[in-house]
Motif scaffolding. Structure first.
Motif, PDB file in Angstrom:
ATOM      1  N   ASN A  70       0.843  -1.210   0.000  1.00  0.00           N
ATOM      2  CA  ASN A  70       0.000   0.000   0.000  1.00  0.00           C
ATOM      3  C   ASN A  70       0.876   1.258   0.000  1.00  0.00           C
ATOM      4  OD1 ASN A  70      -2.508  -1.567   0.404  1.00  0.00           O
ATOM      5  ND2 ASN A  70      -1.565  -2.022   2.374  1.00  0.00           N
ATOM      6  N   PRO A  71       1.712   1.424  -1.002  1.00  0.00           N
ATOM      7  CA  PRO A  71       2.706   2.509  -0.989  1.00  0.00           C
ATOM      8  C   PRO A  71       2.060   3.889  -0.869  1.00  0.00           C
ATOM      9  CG  PRO A  71       2.438   1.603  -3.210  1.00  0.00           C
ATOM     10  CD  PRO A  71       1.697   0.698  -2.275  1.00  0.00           C
ATOM     11  N   ASP A  72       2.752   4.784  -0.168  1.00  0.00           N
ATOM     12  CA  ASP A  72       2.217   6.145  -0.055  1.00  0.00           C
ATOM     13  C   ASP A  72       2.925   7.057  -1.048  1.00  0.00           C
ATOM     14  OD1 ASP A  72       4.678   6.601   1.156  1.00  0.00           O
ATOM     15  OD2 ASP A  72       3.853   6.548   3.178  1.00  0.00           O
ATOM     16  N   VAL A  73       2.444   8.291  -1.116  1.00  0.00           N
ATOM     17  CA  VAL A  73       2.955   9.235  -2.109  1.00  0.00           C
ATOM     18  C   VAL A  73       4.451   9.485  -1.870  1.00  0.00           C
ATOM     19  CG1 VAL A  73       2.706  11.583  -2.999  1.00  0.00           C
ATOM     20  CG2 VAL A  73       0.680  10.297  -2.332  1.00  0.00           C
ATOM     21  N   GLU A  74       4.850   9.553  -0.600  1.00  0.00           N
ATOM     22  CA  GLU A  74       6.261   9.827  -0.276  1.00  0.00           C
ATOM     23  C   GLU A  74       7.150   8.702  -0.816  1.00  0.00           C
ATOM     24  OE1 GLU A  74       3.651   9.938   1.906  1.00  0.00           O
ATOM     25  OE2 GLU A  74       3.545  12.127   1.824  1.00  0.00           O
ATOM     26  N   ILE A 149      -2.923   2.906  -7.296  1.00  0.00           N
ATOM     27  CA  ILE A 149      -3.630   3.241  -6.051  1.00  0.00           C
ATOM     28  C   ILE A 149      -2.602   3.483  -4.955  1.00  0.00           C
ATOM     29  CG2 ILE A 149      -5.257   2.366  -4.328  1.00  0.00           C
ATOM     30  CD1 ILE A 149      -6.040   0.857  -7.367  1.00  0.00           C
ATOM     31  N   LEU A 150      -2.650   4.690  -4.423  1.00  0.00           N
ATOM     32  CA  LEU A 150      -1.644   5.094  -3.447  1.00  0.00           C
ATOM     33  C   LEU A 150      -2.302   5.469  -2.123  1.00  0.00           C
ATOM     34  CD1 LEU A 150       0.556   7.444  -5.698  1.00  0.00           C
ATOM     35  CD2 LEU A 150       0.918   5.004  -5.223  1.00  0.00           C
ATOM     36  N   THR A 151      -1.550   5.306  -1.049  1.00  0.00           N
ATOM     37  CA  THR A 151      -1.998   5.800   0.247  1.00  0.00           C
ATOM     38  C   THR A 151      -1.736   7.304   0.277  1.00  0.00           C
ATOM     39  OG1 THR A 151      -1.503   3.686   1.282  1.00  0.00           O
ATOM     40  CG2 THR A 151      -1.602   5.610   2.742  1.00  0.00           C
ATOM     41  N   ARG A 152      -2.804   8.049   0.553  1.00  0.00           N
ATOM     42  CA  ARG A 152      -2.668   9.508   0.557  1.00  0.00           C
ATOM     43  C   ARG A 152      -2.991  10.011   1.968  1.00  0.00           C
ATOM     44  NH1 ARG A 152      -5.467  14.007  -3.445  1.00  0.00           N
ATOM     45  NH2 ARG A 152      -3.935  15.611  -2.932  1.00  0.00           N
ATOM     46  N   ARG A 153      -1.933  10.295   2.721  1.00  0.00           N
ATOM     47  CA  ARG A 153      -2.138  10.599   4.147  1.00  0.00           C
ATOM     48  C   ARG A 153      -2.924  11.883   4.348  1.00  0.00           C
ATOM     49  NH1 ARG A 153      -0.088   6.422   6.253  1.00  0.00           N
ATOM     50  NH2 ARG A 153       1.645   5.451   5.145  1.00  0.00           N
ATOM     51  N   SER A 154      -2.811  12.837   3.421  1.00  0.00           N
ATOM     52  CA  SER A 154      -3.506  14.116   3.604  1.00  0.00           C
ATOM     53  C   SER A 154      -5.027  13.936   3.610  1.00  0.00           C
ATOM     54  CB  SER A 154      -3.097  15.110   2.517  1.00  0.00           C
ATOM     55  OG  SER A 154      -3.439  14.590   1.253  1.00  0.00           O
ATOM     56  N   ILE A 155      -5.530  12.863   2.993  1.00  0.00           N
ATOM     57  CA  ILE A 155      -6.987  12.632   3.040  1.00  0.00           C
ATOM     58  C   ILE A 155      -7.308  11.391   3.880  1.00  0.00           C
ATOM     59  CG2 ILE A 155      -7.492  13.731   0.807  1.00  0.00           C
ATOM     60  CD1 ILE A 155      -7.822  10.743  -0.257  1.00  0.00           C
ATOM     61  N   ARG A 156      -6.302  10.850   4.547  1.00  0.00           N
ATOM     62  CA  ARG A 156      -6.456   9.660   5.402  1.00  0.00           C
ATOM     63  C   ARG A 156      -7.203   8.535   4.684  1.00  0.00           C
ATOM     64  NH1 ARG A 156      -6.183  10.672  11.157  1.00  0.00           N
ATOM     65  NH2 ARG A 156      -5.346  12.744  11.456  1.00  0.00           N
ATOM     66  N   ILE A 161      -5.093   6.925  -8.911  1.00  0.00           N
ATOM     67  CA  ILE A 161      -4.798   7.736 -10.095  1.00  0.00           C
ATOM     68  C   ILE A 161      -5.331   6.907 -11.258  1.00  0.00           C
ATOM     69  CG2 ILE A 161      -2.988   8.730 -11.564  1.00  0.00           C
ATOM     70  CD1 ILE A 161      -1.082   8.511  -9.133  1.00  0.00           C
ATOM     71  N   GLY A 162      -6.123   7.514 -12.112  1.00  0.00           N
ATOM     72  CA  GLY A 162      -6.621   6.802 -13.287  1.00  0.00           C
ATOM     73  C   GLY A 162      -6.297   7.601 -14.527  1.00  0.00           C
ATOM     74  N   SER A 163      -5.533   7.003 -15.433  1.00  0.00           N
ATOM     75  CA  SER A 163      -5.192   7.695 -16.677  1.00  0.00           C
ATOM     76  C   SER A 163      -4.756   6.673 -17.718  1.00  0.00           C
ATOM     77  CB  SER A 163      -4.038   8.677 -16.431  1.00  0.00           C
ATOM     78  OG  SER A 163      -3.501   9.078 -17.675  1.00  0.00           O
ATOM     79  N   PRO A 164      -5.277   6.785 -18.943  1.00  0.00           N
ATOM     80  CA  PRO A 164      -4.814   5.852 -19.985  1.00  0.00           C
ATOM     81  C   PRO A 164      -3.312   5.967 -20.225  1.00  0.00           C
ATOM     82  CG  PRO A 164      -6.345   7.521 -20.874  1.00  0.00           C
ATOM     83  CD  PRO A 164      -6.332   7.704 -19.400  1.00  0.00           C
ATOM     84  N   LEU A 165      -2.719   7.080 -19.770  1.00  0.00           N
ATOM     85  CA  LEU A 165      -1.273   7.267 -19.974  1.00  0.00           C
ATOM     86  C   LEU A 165      -0.438   6.319 -19.121  1.00  0.00           C
ATOM     87  CD1 LEU A 165      -1.264  11.174 -19.917  1.00  0.00           C
ATOM     88  CD2 LEU A 165      -0.973   9.702 -21.933  1.00  0.00           C
ATOM     89  N   ILE A 166      -1.057   5.693 -18.100  1.00  0.00           N
ATOM     90  CA  ILE A 166      -0.250   4.806 -17.243  1.00  0.00           C
ATOM     91  C   ILE A 166      -0.572   3.316 -17.430  1.00  0.00           C
ATOM     92  CG2 ILE A 166       0.399   6.537 -15.532  1.00  0.00           C
ATOM     93  CD1 ILE A 166      -1.793   5.353 -13.683  1.00  0.00           C
ATOM     94  N   PHE A 167      -1.292   2.983 -18.480  1.00  0.00           N
ATOM     95  CA  PHE A 167      -1.334   1.563 -18.836  1.00  0.00           C
ATOM     96  C   PHE A 167       0.115   1.110 -19.035  1.00  0.00           C
ATOM     97  CE2 PHE A 167      -5.768   1.832 -20.665  1.00  0.00           C
ATOM     98  CZ  PHE A 167      -6.270   0.646 -20.132  1.00  0.00           C
ATOM     99  N   PRO A 168       0.540  -0.009 -18.447  1.00  0.00           N
ATOM    100  CA  PRO A 168       1.871  -0.507 -18.809  1.00  0.00           C
ATOM    101  C   PRO A 168       1.929  -0.744 -20.320  1.00  0.00           C
ATOM    102  CG  PRO A 168       1.037  -1.673 -16.898  1.00  0.00           C
ATOM    103  CD  PRO A 168      -0.099  -0.836 -17.419  1.00  0.00           C
ATOM    104  N   VAL A 169       3.118  -0.578 -20.911  1.00  0.00           N
ATOM    105  CA  VAL A 169       3.207  -0.893 -22.335  1.00  0.00           C
ATOM    106  C   VAL A 169       3.293  -2.397 -22.528  1.00  0.00           C
ATOM    107  CG1 VAL A 169       4.177   1.293 -23.118  1.00  0.00           C
ATOM    108  CG2 VAL A 169       5.700  -0.507 -22.357  1.00  0.00           C
ATOM    109  N   ALA A 263     -14.413   0.779  -2.383  1.00  0.00           N
ATOM    110  CA  ALA A 263     -14.492   2.026  -1.604  1.00  0.00           C
ATOM    111  C   ALA A 263     -14.533   1.722  -0.104  1.00  0.00           C
ATOM    112  CB  ALA A 263     -15.718   2.821  -2.022  1.00  0.00           C
ATOM    113  N   ILE A 264     -15.211   0.640   0.287  1.00  0.00           N
ATOM    114  CA  ILE A 264     -15.258   0.261   1.713  1.00  0.00           C
ATOM    115  C   ILE A 264     -13.920  -0.365   2.128  1.00  0.00           C
ATOM    116  CG2 ILE A 264     -16.404  -1.187   3.449  1.00  0.00           C
ATOM    117  CD1 ILE A 264     -19.016  -0.923   1.823  1.00  0.00           C
ATOM    118  N   GLY A 265     -13.312  -1.073   1.190  1.00  0.00           N
ATOM    119  CA  GLY A 265     -12.022  -1.724   1.494  1.00  0.00           C
ATOM    120  C   GLY A 265     -10.911  -0.720   1.819  1.00  0.00           C
ATOM    121  N   TYR A 266     -10.905   0.428   1.154  1.00  0.00           N
ATOM    122  CA  TYR A 266      -9.774   1.354   1.337  1.00  0.00           C
ATOM    123  C   TYR A 266      -9.615   1.842   2.784  1.00  0.00           C
ATOM    124  CZ  TYR A 266      -9.325   1.358  -3.784  1.00  0.00           C
ATOM    125  OH  TYR A 266      -9.155   0.986  -5.094  1.00  0.00           O
ATOM    126  N   PRO A 267     -10.697   2.344   3.452  1.00  0.00           N
ATOM    127  CA  PRO A 267     -10.483   2.734   4.850  1.00  0.00           C
ATOM    128  C   PRO A 267     -10.150   1.550   5.763  1.00  0.00           C
ATOM    129  CG  PRO A 267     -12.792   3.059   4.206  1.00  0.00           C
ATOM    130  CD  PRO A 267     -12.018   2.770   2.957  1.00  0.00           C
TER     131      PRO A 267
END
Ligand code: NAP
Ligand code: ZN
Length: 367
Positions: A70-74, A149-156, A161-169, A263-267
């Motif tokens: 569950n890596p965080d942004v840092e 999907i990252l752990t974002r501590r500022s929103i607990r 992140i969803g973007s077609p630009l990050i599909f693995p090649v 959505a329930i799983g994340y918290p």
């Protein structure tokens, strides 16, 4: 019929595919950052195979081996600093969903000097670096999804992140890397993949084009339940089925996204450190009961899994997951509030109300 289907990942599946893929890596550049967790890539052979392939075609590489579950942004910013410092042309992610998701965020941040808000926006000035994904769990399907999907501590909470630009090649998928997974990780990740297949069929964005893959994925995963319910490790052919099913389910959420289950799983993961797949498994029975009351085609999905009723599904989850965590009244309220802020709720068909969400949580965690 009307739909869009986009799946730009080159998938190479089979035993030994990584060592045979030197030429595939070569197409991505001459300098790579390899992003892994702390330990498992050394144990399951994936790191050694990747190093061999890179050396064979003269690609220079460095490893960032500090990605946490569950890596965080840092964590990903630290890895991106390494990618920039070596002038990486591309990123290779090896591991479970955590290093694969981290690799995608690193690819964005290595090419863009941006704040957190922009990182999660999905829109970038410079194109993220190409990512090659080598999964070592059979669960997240991250190797074929446009999500990180990252752990974002500022929103607990965890945030996607969803973007077609990050599909693995490309995704290099060798089921043998999962042989070292213990029984609990095997069960949790299998349930994660199952939840992707199920949720993608119950999403606002679901389309007819994903159903064959989703159904096959459910059928294959449920086919391993006799073994997993006895808490026995799967055979090599079952491991192969789970890896294939996980990839198929990944292609489904790549189109349709996930629902209130995630959505329930994340918290649950953020506050109680419940493993991602386990969290989904704990919630899915309550979710299916919520849908059943609104007669939304749950029966068809249960039949594909060889189950007669939602309660039979619940019994299977109980066998797989063992004793459930309990939640305090404060936690139920906090988690309900948190879930309501998640965009996965609006992606659920039909959309659950605040009361529905609280009911699903209460049902899933009886006092
Ligand atoms: P994970 O967090 O990547 O890894 C969990 C643990 O399993 C780590 O300790 C890891 O060790 C170990 N591990 C990994 N592969 C192993 C192997 N072959 N043998 C033995 N141990 C192994 O687990 P995950 O369930 O695959 O990923 C969960 C993450 O993916 C969550 O953050 C979740 O939100 C995300 N996710 C993403 C998507 C998507 O579409 N992008 C979809 C669903 C979930 P090391 O740390 O030493 O490597
Ligand atoms: Zn998931």
């Amino acid at each position: 019929m009307e739909f869009t289907y986009y799946m730009p990942v080159r998938v190479i599946f089979g035993k030994g595919v990584v060592t045979k893929s030197a030429a595939e890596f070569k197409r991505l550049g001459s300098r790579a950052l390899v992003v892994t967790g702390r330990n498992s890539a050394d144990v399951n052979g994936s790191m050694a195979d990747t190093a061999k392939a890179l050396e064979e075609c003269g690609i220079s590489y460095k490893r960032y081996g500090e990605i946490k579950p569950n890596p965080d942004v840092e964590n990903v910013r630290d890895a991106a600093a390494r990618a920039r410092s070596i002038g990486a042309d591309f990123i290779i992610g090896i591991g479970g969903g955590s290093p694969l998701d981290a690799a995608k965020a690193v690819a964005i941040l290595a090419a863009n000097d941006i704040d957190d808000e922009t990182l999660f926006s999905g829109t970038y000035t410079s194109r993220p670096l190409p990512v090659a994904a080598i999964p070592t769990t059979a669960g997240t399907g991250s190797e074929v999804t446009p999500y990180s999907i990252l752990t974002r501590r500022s929103i607990r909470n965890k945030k996607s992140i969803g973007s077609p630009l990050i599909f693995p090649v490309m995704a290099l998928i060798d089921p043998a890397y999962t042989y070292t997974l213990g029984i609990n990780s095997t069960i949790n990740t299998a349930i994660d993949a199952l939840s992707h297949a199920v949720e993608s069929c119950l999403s606002v964005r679901s389309t007819p084009a994903i159903k064959p893959a989703a159904y096959e994925s459910m059928r294959l995963i449920a086919g391993t339940f006799n073994t997993l319910r006895r808490h026995e490790l799967p055979s090599s052919s079952e491991r192969e089925s789970l890896m294939y099913a996980s990839m198929l389910a990944g292609t489904c959420i790549a189109q349709a996204g996930t629902t209130v289950v995630h959505a329930i799983g994340y918290p649950l993961t953020y506050y109680r450190n419940v493993d991602h797949g386990r969290a989904n498994g704990l919630v899915m029975h309550g979710f299916l009961k919520f849908l059943e009351r609104r007669s939304t085609g749950v029966q068809e999905l249960l039949e594909i899994m060889g189950m007669g009723s939602t309660d039979e599904f619940g019994t299977a989850m109980n066998d797989l997951l063992g004793a459930r965590e309990t939640l305090s009244e404060d936690e139920i309220k906090l988690f309900t509030d948190t879930v309501l802020t998640s965009k996965n709720v609006a992606n659920t068909l039909p959309q659950p109300s605040r009361q529905d969400i609280e009911e699903i949580i209460r049902f899933s965690f009886p006092g």
